[in-house]
Design an enzyme around this catalytic site. Structure first.
Site, PDB file in Angstrom:
ATOM      1  N   HIS A 181       0.876  -1.184   0.000  1.00  0.00           N
ATOM      2  CA  HIS A 181       0.000   0.000   0.000  1.00  0.00           C
ATOM      3  C   HIS A 181       0.912   1.232   0.000  1.00  0.00           C
ATOM      4  CE1 HIS A 181      -3.548   2.300   0.512  1.00  0.00           C
ATOM      5  NE2 HIS A 181      -3.878   2.029   1.768  1.00  0.00           N
ATOM      6  N   HIS A 215      -2.402  -2.140  -9.592  1.00  0.00           N
ATOM      7  CA  HIS A 215      -3.399  -1.573  -8.683  1.00  0.00           C
ATOM      8  C   HIS A 215      -4.625  -2.465  -8.695  1.00  0.00           C
ATOM      9  CE1 HIS A 215      -6.060   1.373  -6.799  1.00  0.00           C
ATOM     10  NE2 HIS A 215      -4.940   1.919  -6.348  1.00  0.00           N
ATOM     11  N   ASP A 258       2.512   5.622  -6.319  1.00  0.00           N
ATOM     12  CA  ASP A 258       3.759   5.542  -5.559  1.00  0.00           C
ATOM     13  C   ASP A 258       5.006   5.527  -6.437  1.00  0.00           C
ATOM     14  OD1 ASP A 258       2.642   5.505  -2.990  1.00  0.00           O
ATOM     15  OD2 ASP A 258       2.100   3.401  -3.200  1.00  0.00           O
TER      16      ASP A 258
HETATM   17  N1  ACO Z   1       4.747  -6.250 -10.642  1.00  0.00           N
HETATM   18  C1  ACO Z   1       4.611  -7.391 -11.361  1.00  0.00           C
HETATM   19  N2  ACO Z   1       3.470  -8.077 -11.468  1.00  0.00           N
HETATM   20  C2  ACO Z   1       2.400  -7.575 -10.842  1.00  0.00           C
HETATM   21  C3  ACO Z   1       2.462  -6.388 -10.094  1.00  0.00           C
HETATM   22  C4  ACO Z   1       3.689  -5.724 -10.012  1.00  0.00           C
HETATM   23  N3  ACO Z   1       3.815  -4.605  -9.318  1.00  0.00           N
HETATM   24  N4  ACO Z   1       1.252  -6.139  -9.579  1.00  0.00           N
HETATM   25  C5  ACO Z   1       0.458  -7.124  -9.974  1.00  0.00           C
HETATM   26  N5  ACO Z   1       1.153  -8.003 -10.731  1.00  0.00           N
HETATM   27  C6  ACO Z   1       0.628  -9.214 -11.361  1.00  0.00           C
HETATM   28  C7  ACO Z   1       0.550 -10.322 -10.337  1.00  0.00           C
HETATM   29  O1  ACO Z   1       1.743 -11.077 -10.312  1.00  0.00           O
HETATM   30  C8  ACO Z   1      -0.638 -11.102 -10.829  1.00  0.00           C
HETATM   31  O2  ACO Z   1      -0.214 -11.894 -11.906  1.00  0.00           O
HETATM   32  P1  ACO Z   1      -0.849 -13.371 -12.126  1.00  0.00           P
HETATM   33  O3  ACO Z   1      -2.302 -13.108 -12.411  1.00  0.00           O
HETATM   34  O4  ACO Z   1      -0.091 -13.916 -13.282  1.00  0.00           O
HETATM   35  O5  ACO Z   1      -0.636 -14.097 -10.841  1.00  0.00           O
HETATM   36  C9  ACO Z   1      -1.565 -10.044 -11.388  1.00  0.00           C
HETATM   37  O6  ACO Z   1      -0.720  -8.962 -11.755  1.00  0.00           O
HETATM   38  C10 ACO Z   1      -2.583  -9.540 -10.376  1.00  0.00           C
HETATM   39  O7  ACO Z   1      -1.877  -9.124  -9.217  1.00  0.00           O
HETATM   40  P2  ACO Z   1      -2.445  -9.172  -7.736  1.00  0.00           P
HETATM   41  O8  ACO Z   1      -1.301  -9.113  -6.797  1.00  0.00           O
HETATM   42  O9  ACO Z   1      -3.392 -10.311  -7.608  1.00  0.00           O
HETATM   43  O10 ACO Z   1      -3.264  -7.829  -7.711  1.00  0.00           O
HETATM   44  P3  ACO Z   1      -3.927  -7.196  -6.444  1.00  0.00           P
HETATM   45  O11 ACO Z   1      -5.072  -6.415  -6.919  1.00  0.00           O
HETATM   46  O12 ACO Z   1      -4.193  -8.219  -5.399  1.00  0.00           O
HETATM   47  O13 ACO Z   1      -2.765  -6.260  -5.854  1.00  0.00           O
HETATM   48  C11 ACO Z   1      -1.252  -4.489  -5.652  1.00  0.00           C
HETATM   49  C12 ACO Z   1      -2.647  -4.922  -6.148  1.00  0.00           C
HETATM   50  C13 ACO Z   1      -1.079  -4.920  -4.211  1.00  0.00           C
HETATM   51  C14 ACO Z   1      -1.172  -2.978  -5.733  1.00  0.00           C
HETATM   52  C15 ACO Z   1      -0.195  -5.132  -6.563  1.00  0.00           C
HETATM   53  O14 ACO Z   1      -0.320  -4.657  -7.877  1.00  0.00           O
HETATM   54  C16 ACO Z   1       1.207  -4.893  -6.042  1.00  0.00           C
HETATM   55  O15 ACO Z   1       1.684  -5.644  -5.192  1.00  0.00           O
HETATM   56  N6  ACO Z   1       1.928  -3.845  -6.557  1.00  0.00           N
HETATM   57  C17 ACO Z   1       3.252  -3.533  -6.066  1.00  0.00           C
HETATM   58  C18 ACO Z   1       3.166  -2.751  -4.751  1.00  0.00           C
HETATM   59  C19 ACO Z   1       2.646  -1.350  -4.952  1.00  0.00           C
HETATM   60  O16 ACO Z   1       3.088  -0.621  -5.814  1.00  0.00           O
HETATM   61  N7  ACO Z   1       1.695  -0.975  -4.118  1.00  0.00           N
HETATM   62  C20 ACO Z   1       1.089   0.361  -4.129  1.00  0.00           C
HETATM   63  C21 ACO Z   1      -0.286   0.309  -4.721  1.00  0.00           C
HETATM   64  S1  ACO Z   1      -1.003   1.903  -4.789  1.00  0.00           S
HETATM   65  C22 ACO Z   1      -1.450   2.247  -3.197  1.00  0.00           C
HETATM   66  O17 ACO Z   1      -1.759   1.396  -2.442  1.00  0.00           O
HETATM   67  C23 ACO Z   1      -1.392   3.563  -2.769  1.00  0.00           C
END
Ligand code: ACO
Length: 465
Positions: A307, A346, A402
């Site tokens: 987050h 996201h 971010d």
């Molecule tokens: N890098 C690479 N792959 C990613 C990323 C990433 N940053 N984010 C998502 N994916 C991929 C996952 O591996 C997954 O792939 P799969 O379907 O082949 O398994 C798919 O995209 C879906 O990802 P989830 O993690 O299930 O998505 P979720 O909605 O649960 O999570 C989150 C969202 C937590 C923001 C995620 O994208 C993430 O971890 N990003 C990196 C951390 C980050 O930047 N957080 C800040 C978010 S903005 C905020 O909160 C203010």
């Protein structure tokens, strides 16, 4: 080089133009009007798709990349508004009149003066704690008085009194021991010209929200100063909220450009739907707990790297990568190790995050102004190209809020470990607005889990296991 405030406005409006060209004009029709409860929706793990309440505060259109506060486009608020005005809008549901805005600005400035809380906080050696942990602690310390047991609707706020209501003068000159013993000098910042409504005229909850918006900023600044081995600073009477926050955090009077860019950052982070930290605040508030504890819960949830904590991780990652040339090799390694790339992806946005649309060109402008940012900005751009070409089309993964914010904060001389606290400083207004709105028709949050365990285990005493 030599950018002006007009350039900042132009950059935001250009980002708006690009967003509108790329994302069309009509909002998604689903879930944008009053609903008859109970409603049907498809819920995924992590409550994906779950709808918990109605709101008039903000709208996020994930497919088109829209962010709207109380009907106002985020691009317009960033171009024309201020954090104070946006906070008033979020809290009160409308833009303030000139007089109201003036009073609100002065009220916040005055409430950034929280010497009692700062003194309590510094007795915990906050410089050794994680800044978000220290921020949560300081936020809880802002509130002193016990709520009246059983005071239902009044409970969240009714008996809440900020510790600084009977403030003593600011400590300006440390003496004796490093932390606990200070000499109290005459207060520098005199709110004599500030005509606030008396406490009686302002509802308790609004009183608490104002305390929190101003106080969390002052606590964040205090933590930043303590981590530099320095004493807290008082707000200056001639600076706005963003300017004072920067001044109190860095100890340096910000330039008008820095103040404006920080103002935009605070507007951009002020609210964002039912994200994890907002939901955490609302869950705590729904028990009719205390608003300071509810905001403390928001801070706790925000701290995680999935987050708000991602903004610190992004800068660490960009430093680890080192240069734009190193991006392809680093990204290959990250994919092989199944690492998520921080600052991308996201839960809601399946298009380019509008906040990143604004922060990216602002980071570019600031990198153009400061040679030490050139490399990190170029590395970020190269990483964006790499990640979006690999995952943009297929998985709808784009930079989020971010990704570029850390570069912007670095240009202002703010240490990386403080970045998530800046996010919290802004988000307090959204947390407060959402909590207040939800409490109007409060129902305690209580989802269920599906039990997948066993049923017929036979209990054995410990010595037989
Ligand atoms: N890098 C690479 N792959 C990613 C990323 C990433 N940053 N984010 C998502 N994916 C991929 C996952 O591996 C997954 O792939 P799969 O379907 O082949 O398994 C798919 O995209 C879906 O990802 P989830 O993690 O299930 O998505 P979720 O909605 O649960 O999570 C989150 C969202 C937590 C923001 C995620 O994208 C993430 O971890 N990003 C990196 C951390 C980050 O930047 N957080 C800040 C978010 S903005 C905020 O909160 C203010």
């Amino acid at each position: 080089m030599g950018y002006t405030l007009d350039d900042v406005t132009r950059i935001v409006l250009e980002a708006k133009e690009r967003a509108h060209q790329e994302t069309g004009n009509e909002p998604e029709p689903e879930f944008t009007s009053t609903v008859e409860w109970p409603i049907e929706c498809t819920v995924g793990p992590g409550l994906e798709g779950a709808i918990a309440c109605e709101t008039k505060i903000g709208y996020v259109n994930g497919k088109k990349g829209w962010l709207i506060y109380r009907g106002y486009d985020i691009f317009d608020l960033c171009a024309y508004s201020t954090f104070e005005e946006t906070s008033f809008l979020l809290l009160h549901g409308r833009l303030p009149s000139e007089t109201e805005l003036d009073l609100f600005c002065r009220t916040l400035r005055r409430r950034m003066f929280i010497p009692k809380t700062q003194r309590s906080l510094l007795s915990f050696a906050v410089e050794e704690r994680n800044p978000m942990d220290a921020l949560r602690l300081g936020t809880n310390l802002m509130r002193q008085k016990q709520i009246r047991p059983g005071a239902l609707n009044a409970g969240i706020t009714g008996e809440t009194v900020a510790s600084d209501e009977d403030s003593i003068p600011m400590e300006t000159k440390p003496t004796g021991w490093k932390k606990p013993v200070y000499e109290f000098l005459e207060r520098l910042f005199r709110p004599v010209q500030d005509v606030e409504p008396s406490a009686d005229a302002m509802p308790d909850d609004v009183e608490s929200f104002y305390n929190l918006i101003a106080g969390v900023a002052a606590v964040s600044a205090t933590i930043g100063r303590a981590r530099q081995g320095r004493m807290p600073l008082e707000p200056l009477p001639d600076l706005g909220f963003a300017g004072n926050y920067l001044y109190m955090l860095t100890g340096r009077r910000p330039s008008p450009l820095e103040e404006r860019v920080m103002d935009i950052c605070l507007i951009l982070h002020a609210d964002h739907g039912m994200n994890a930290s907002t939901f955490a605040s609302m869950v705590v508030a729904s028990t009719l707990s205390d608003i300071y504890l509810a905001i403390g819960a928001g801070i706790s949830a925000l701290s995680g790297p999935l987050h708000g904590g991602a903004n610190v991780e992004v800068v660490n990652m960009l430093e680890e990568i080192g240069s734009p040339e190193a991006v392809p090799k680093w990204y290959k390694m990250a994919v092989a190790e199944k690492r998520k790339v921080m600052g991308f992806g996201h839960r809601v946005y399946k298009a380019y995050d509008p906040r990143a649309r604004i922060l990216a060109p602002l980071a570019e402008m600031l990198a153009d102004e400061s040679p030490e940012l050139v490399s990190i900005y170029a590395t970020a751009r190269a990483l964006e190209t790499e990640v979006v070409s690999a995952l943009g089309e297929e998985k709808k993964i784009f930079p989020n809020v971010d990704f570029y914010s850390g570069i912007v904060y670095r240009s202002m001389g703010i240490p990386a470990d403080m970045y998530t606290t800046i996010f919290a400083v802004a988000r307090v207004s959204g947390w407060c607005a959402r909590v207040a709105e939800y409490l109007e028709h409060n129902r305690i949050f209580r989802p269920r889990a599906i039990y997948t365990g066993t049923f017929d285990e036979q209990y054995k005493p410990a010595d037989e296991r």
